[in-house]
Design an enzyme around this catalytic site. Sequence first.
Site, PDB file in Angstrom:
ATOM      1  N   PRO A  58     -73.831  -2.717 -22.569  1.00 21.28           N
ATOM      2  CA  PRO A  58     -74.093  -1.278 -22.822  1.00 21.28           C
ATOM      3  C   PRO A  58     -73.232  -0.375 -21.932  1.00 21.28           C
ATOM      4  O   PRO A  58     -72.685   0.629 -22.394  1.00 21.28           O
ATOM      5  CB  PRO A  58     -75.586  -1.125 -22.481  1.00 21.28           C
ATOM      6  CG  PRO A  58     -76.151  -2.501 -22.604  1.00 21.28           C
ATOM      7  CD  PRO A  58     -75.063  -3.426 -22.170  1.00 21.28           C
ATOM      8  N   TYR A  59     -73.102  -0.733 -20.675  1.00 21.49           N
ATOM      9  CA  TYR A  59     -72.250   0.008 -19.740  1.00 21.49           C
ATOM     10  C   TYR A  59     -70.796  -0.027 -20.209  1.00 21.49           C
ATOM     11  O   TYR A  59     -70.104   1.007 -20.228  1.00 21.49           O
ATOM     12  CB  TYR A  59     -72.396  -0.621 -18.352  1.00 21.49           C
ATOM     13  CG  TYR A  59     -71.407  -0.173 -17.309  1.00 21.49           C
ATOM     14  CD1 TYR A  59     -71.372   1.142 -16.860  1.00 21.49           C
ATOM     15  CD2 TYR A  59     -70.520  -1.094 -16.740  1.00 21.49           C
ATOM     16  CE1 TYR A  59     -70.465   1.535 -15.878  1.00 21.49           C
ATOM     17  CE2 TYR A  59     -69.625  -0.717 -15.758  1.00 21.49           C
ATOM     18  CZ  TYR A  59     -69.589   0.607 -15.341  1.00 21.49           C
ATOM     19  OH  TYR A  59     -68.707   0.986 -14.375  1.00 21.49           O
ATOM     20  N   ALA A  60     -70.321  -1.207 -20.612  1.00 24.26           N
ATOM     21  CA  ALA A  60     -68.949  -1.344 -21.106  1.00 24.26           C
ATOM     22  C   ALA A  60     -68.731  -0.438 -22.313  1.00 24.26           C
ATOM     23  O   ALA A  60     -67.716   0.265 -22.416  1.00 24.26           O
ATOM     24  CB  ALA A  60     -68.657  -2.804 -21.472  1.00 24.26           C
ATOM     25  N   LYS A  80     -68.390   3.156 -21.341  1.00 18.17           N
ATOM     26  CA  LYS A  80     -67.102   3.456 -20.711  1.00 18.17           C
ATOM     27  C   LYS A  80     -65.959   3.409 -21.732  1.00 18.17           C
ATOM     28  O   LYS A  80     -64.964   4.132 -21.588  1.00 18.17           O
ATOM     29  CB  LYS A  80     -66.846   2.482 -19.567  1.00 18.17           C
ATOM     30  CG  LYS A  80     -67.744   2.740 -18.353  1.00 18.17           C
ATOM     31  CD  LYS A  80     -67.542   4.139 -17.769  1.00 18.17           C
ATOM     32  CE  LYS A  80     -68.129   4.261 -16.373  1.00 18.17           C
ATOM     33  NZ  LYS A  80     -67.910   5.618 -15.800  1.00 18.17           N
TER      34      LYS A  80
END
Lengths: 290, 295
Positions: B172-174, B177
């Site tokens: 999810p973070y990837a 970003k």
Amino acid sequence: MPTETTLDPAAAGARRFVGKIAVIAGAGQGIGRAAARRLGQEGATVMAADLIAASAERVCDELAEAGVRAASFTGNLSELDNCRALMARTRELFGRIDVLVNVVGGTIWTQSFQYYTPEQIEAEIAKSFWPPMWLCSAVLPYMIEQRAGAIVNLATHAVASRYRVPYAAAKGGVIALTSSLAKEVAQYGIRVNVMAPHATQADDRVTPRNAGVALAASELPPEERAERDRFFGDGFVGRQRGEFIDLEIPMKRFSRASEQAAAIAFLASDDASYITGQVLPVGGGATYPF
Amino acid sequence: MADSGSERSRPTLDARAAGARRFRDKVVIVAGAGQGIGRASARRFGEEGATVMVADIVEDSARRVAAELEQAGVRAATFVGDLCELKDCQALMARAKEVFGRIDVLAVIVGGTIWAQPFQYYTPAQIEAEVRRSFWAPMWLCWSVLPYMIEQRGGAIVNLATSAVVSRYRVPYAAAKGGVIALSTSLSKEVARYGIRVNVVAPHGTDSDDRVIPRDYGVNVAASTLPPAEAEERDRFFGGKGVFGVGDSVRQEVPMGRKAEAAEQAAAIAFLASDDASYITGQVLPVAGGATFPF
């Protein structure tokens, strides 16, 4: 020591290269000269290498006049022997090699691929592919021995443009040379990066693009020539606006050589101590594909 | 270098600047300045002469950094708010303009993965929390600063991405970003005409010895329970239970074989924010010890 504005005011007082030895290959004019001035401004000792003795000496004199320790080397850096001699001479004079900036290169002709003769293609590759290859190969023993060093090669936005296919292919090779070499030499504390300029004003050009190249230009059909000239304007000088500026560059202007030099200096400095194997496009916002 | 004599005597915030004063008379907002890369950026900007607005979600952290800067003779102010919320971002910009008169640079450091685990163990609530933190903060901050920079006909924005876009355990973070990269590249093309530049620094694992708040600060979502074998593998990858040590991630992905110092990320952020990058916009600069970056 140069004052804050002597060679390059953009340094804004920075002295990141105090005590460093920098070899600038192709330092005689344009981006190379700007890089020599920026690194000198920041305290580097500079070896200004160029094919043309008068150009190398002029830059060397500029630096020396500003209080920068400098020397010049003249030779054809498409030849391995000359690249080795450059490194040996630098080592002999200055004791080590901390930075190598490879600015040698640049397209000789601009025309559609089918109008390039085989000899022209070979000349483009000799000028833009082999110097970084041989220069990197020649400097590596010194940097490995030192267990430190930073190399900055030059690529180009031409890899995604027109009329310069052999030059573009040479620079694509330089990118791969850089990114793969970076992985091998990280263990020795050596960093290798690429700066990819778009069109850059070189008001100080004294050496023509075909210097030392004994080949005739191609005869282009008038229509092809007209289209090419519309694309570039009046060559790369920028007085007559080329279509490519509006097509490719969101900032809609040429860069100054000192803007390219600022990026080279960043990658060569300890500010980039955790950056290796990367391509930094300095292209006014143009999309870069690598 | 007329003023360098007096400057040499003040406490040094970042020796790496090597005397550079590229941000003299510039007003810089560092969003997420309380620790780690944000704090290092605030110190680097301050070292180079900037006036700094130190923004963070944690008041103590913002105050600590502002005090550090002021002690070194840097003009600074603090702003405390949740920068995942549009109204807080707008208040930050209004406050910076009110206190300092303009906004030359916006560095968006807010963000960072909250959890590290295979995608299937993320709950929907966790995924929403990740995207809220790492996607919405840059989106709202860029949107909020734009009217000021357009009016000024000048400005530089630096967003943060991450090498996690080609790694594991942080999908999810990837994804957030990846969105920030596209926000930056497309926005840069629109605002080049106003003299505004927008770029991205993409760090790999970076030491933040000064971390004072946990990754899940202010997040009211439970962590997942991983099967022991799964947790063990994850911990090997990151090199310990704390995210993140030197584990397989660094060994496999980073040719330099070490993590970055926060000051190394700050050096790249300062470069892109400065006039040294005056012909650079819409680009992603990986600061990753040689790790391959795919964008």
